[in-house]
Design an enzyme around this catalytic site. Structure first.
Site, mmCIF file in Angstrom:
data_model
loop_
_atom_site.group_PDB
_atom_site.id
_atom_site.type_symbol
_atom_site.label_atom_id
_atom_site.label_comp_id
_atom_site.label_asym_id
_atom_site.label_seq_id
_atom_site.Cartn_x
_atom_site.Cartn_y
_atom_site.Cartn_z
ATOM 1 N N MET A 33 0.847 -1.196 0.000
ATOM 2 C CA MET A 33 0.000 0.000 0.000
ATOM 3 C C MET A 33 0.885 1.250 0.000
ATOM 4 O O MET A 33 0.436 2.343 0.345
ATOM 5 C CB MET A 33 -0.951 -0.019 1.199
ATOM 6 C CG MET A 33 -1.904 -1.211 1.152
ATOM 7 S SD MET A 33 -3.467 -0.958 1.982
ATOM 8 C CE MET A 33 -2.924 -0.665 3.645
ATOM 9 N N HIS A 37 9.019 1.089 3.474
ATOM 10 C CA HIS A 37 10.097 1.138 4.458
ATOM 11 C C HIS A 37 11.012 -0.059 4.221
ATOM 12 O O HIS A 37 10.791 -0.846 3.272
ATOM 13 C CB HIS A 37 9.528 1.163 5.884
ATOM 14 C CG HIS A 37 8.497 0.109 6.135
ATOM 15 N ND1 HIS A 37 8.794 -1.238 6.123
ATOM 16 C CD2 HIS A 37 7.161 0.189 6.387
ATOM 17 C CE1 HIS A 37 7.703 -1.934 6.375
ATOM 18 N NE2 HIS A 37 6.686 -1.096 6.524
ATOM 19 N N HIS A 40 9.455 -3.431 3.331
ATOM 20 C CA HIS A 40 9.016 -3.618 1.940
ATOM 21 C C HIS A 40 10.214 -3.893 1.022
ATOM 22 O O HIS A 40 10.142 -4.734 0.126
ATOM 23 C CB HIS A 40 8.308 -2.356 1.429
ATOM 24 C CG HIS A 40 7.016 -2.030 2.118
ATOM 25 N ND1 HIS A 40 6.855 -0.930 2.923
ATOM 26 C CD2 HIS A 40 5.825 -2.670 2.114
ATOM 27 C CE1 HIS A 40 5.615 -0.891 3.373
ATOM 28 N NE2 HIS A 40 4.972 -1.937 2.914
ATOM 29 N N GLY A 153 4.689 -10.381 3.481
ATOM 30 C CA GLY A 153 5.444 -10.392 4.739
ATOM 31 C C GLY A 153 4.787 -11.269 5.799
ATOM 32 O O GLY A 153 3.561 -11.376 5.865
ATOM 33 N N GLN A 159 -3.000 -12.611 7.415
ATOM 34 C CA GLN A 159 -3.196 -12.261 6.005
ATOM 35 C C GLN A 159 -2.509 -13.294 5.116
ATOM 36 O O GLN A 159 -3.082 -13.784 4.143
ATOM 37 C CB GLN A 159 -2.618 -10.861 5.762
ATOM 38 C CG GLN A 159 -2.436 -10.491 4.308
ATOM 39 C CD GLN A 159 -2.043 -9.034 4.142
ATOM 40 O OE1 GLN A 159 -2.875 -8.147 4.257
ATOM 41 N NE2 GLN A 159 -0.779 -8.770 3.861
#
Ligand code: PAF
Length: 286
Positions: A33, A37, A40, A153, A159
């Site tokens: 999204m 940082h 990512h 991640g 998720q």
């Protein structure tokens, strides 16, 4: 093709991917999204290692935010994101679509997925519909980019588990790669929402990881009163100013609650707690 390309249209992304696919190059998709940082960037670096081409998507997905959540204020930093990806040299394309590109009938009129009951537990209990929205956008992004591998991640453990479920359930032809959590020097898991913390909260935030790690250590040391361990971690966090959504010990593969004579192998300690304006999540494997 040299350098990082940014596209906003599905058609443009497909045109870029076509020759890669024809040349049997392996394509990785890293959905984000934005407000990138080091966590990512680490996902993208892993994607680079396991694939020939890396697509990073930057899309603040409206359907995964509940009313009253931070969709409007979610940090959007497109220029910094591009600069970070350019300098890390870990992506070939950034796909940054408008909402209308992903939801041509509008986000409110989008076809919705209904995930199994596990999606209403843990984070799903305090964020109703959140994972249905996540699944919907990940499915759309996979449909658009047709990647060979999807890199997500492990910080968002539930998720990741639900996306694995979705991929199996819908027989999607994509491999799911879970990448390790990246932490700061104090142990705080990196997250775009950490920027909601003020200086004092930032100092306190690593306590979430410490509390979950303490539960994992206690299980490893032979303690199997799981409910007592969960309650004690939650109350320790509450006493330090956190508002705890949950601390729960679950089976890492199924996300089911362990039985009390479970020997601790294959368990994971998951937690979510609010501190100031931020909602932090984390997990520690036993
Ligand atoms: O983890 C996230 O940032 C989001 O949930 C994802 C996977 C990019 C879907 O919007």
């Amino acid at each position: 093709m040299n350098g990082l390309v940014r596209v906003t249209a599905t058609r443009a992304l497909r045109e870029i991917c076509e020759p890669w696919r024809a040349g049997r190059q392996r394509i990785a998709l890293v959905p984000t999204m934005g407000n990138l940082h080091a966590g990512h960037i680490s996902l993208c670096r892993q994607a680079r290692e396991i694939a020939d081409r890396v697509i990073v998507t930057i899309f603040v997905n409206p359907t995964q935010f509940s009313p009253g959540e931070d969709f409007e204020s979610y940090p959007r930093t497109p220029d910094d994101d591009l600069a970070a990806l350019e300098s890390a040299q870990c992506a070939d394309v950034v796909f940054a679509p408008e909402v209308s590109e992903i939801y041509p009938h509008g986000a409110h009129n989008a076809v919705r997925l209904a995930l199994p009951p596990m999606s209403s537990e843990l984070c799903g209990a305090s964020r109703p519909g959140h994972f249905d929205g996540v699944a919907g956008v990940v499915l759309r992004l996979c449909h658009i980019a047709q990647p060979d591998v999807l890199v997500l991640g492990q910080k968002d453990f539930q998720q990741l588990a639900l996306i694995r479920w979705l991929v199996t359930d819908l027989s999607l032809d994509v491999e799911v790669h879970g990448a390790p959590i990246v932490r700061d020097a104090e142990g705080l898991a990196l997250s775009s929402r950490n920027r909601y913390l003020d200086a004092a909260e930032m100092r306190r935030a690593p306590e979430l990881h410490r509390a979950l790690s303490a539960v994992a250590s206690a299980i490893r040391a032979g303690s199997h009163d799981f409910e007592a361990l969960e309650a004690s971690a939650a109350s320790s966090l509450e006493s330090q100013g956190f508002r705890v959504d949950y601390v729960e010990i679950r089976n890492a593969d199924t996300l089911r609650r362990p039985v009390s004579d479970d020997n601790g192998a294959g368990l994971i300690v998951l937690g979510a707690a609010r501190l100031g304006k931020a909602r932090l999540i984390d997990n520690v494997s036993v």
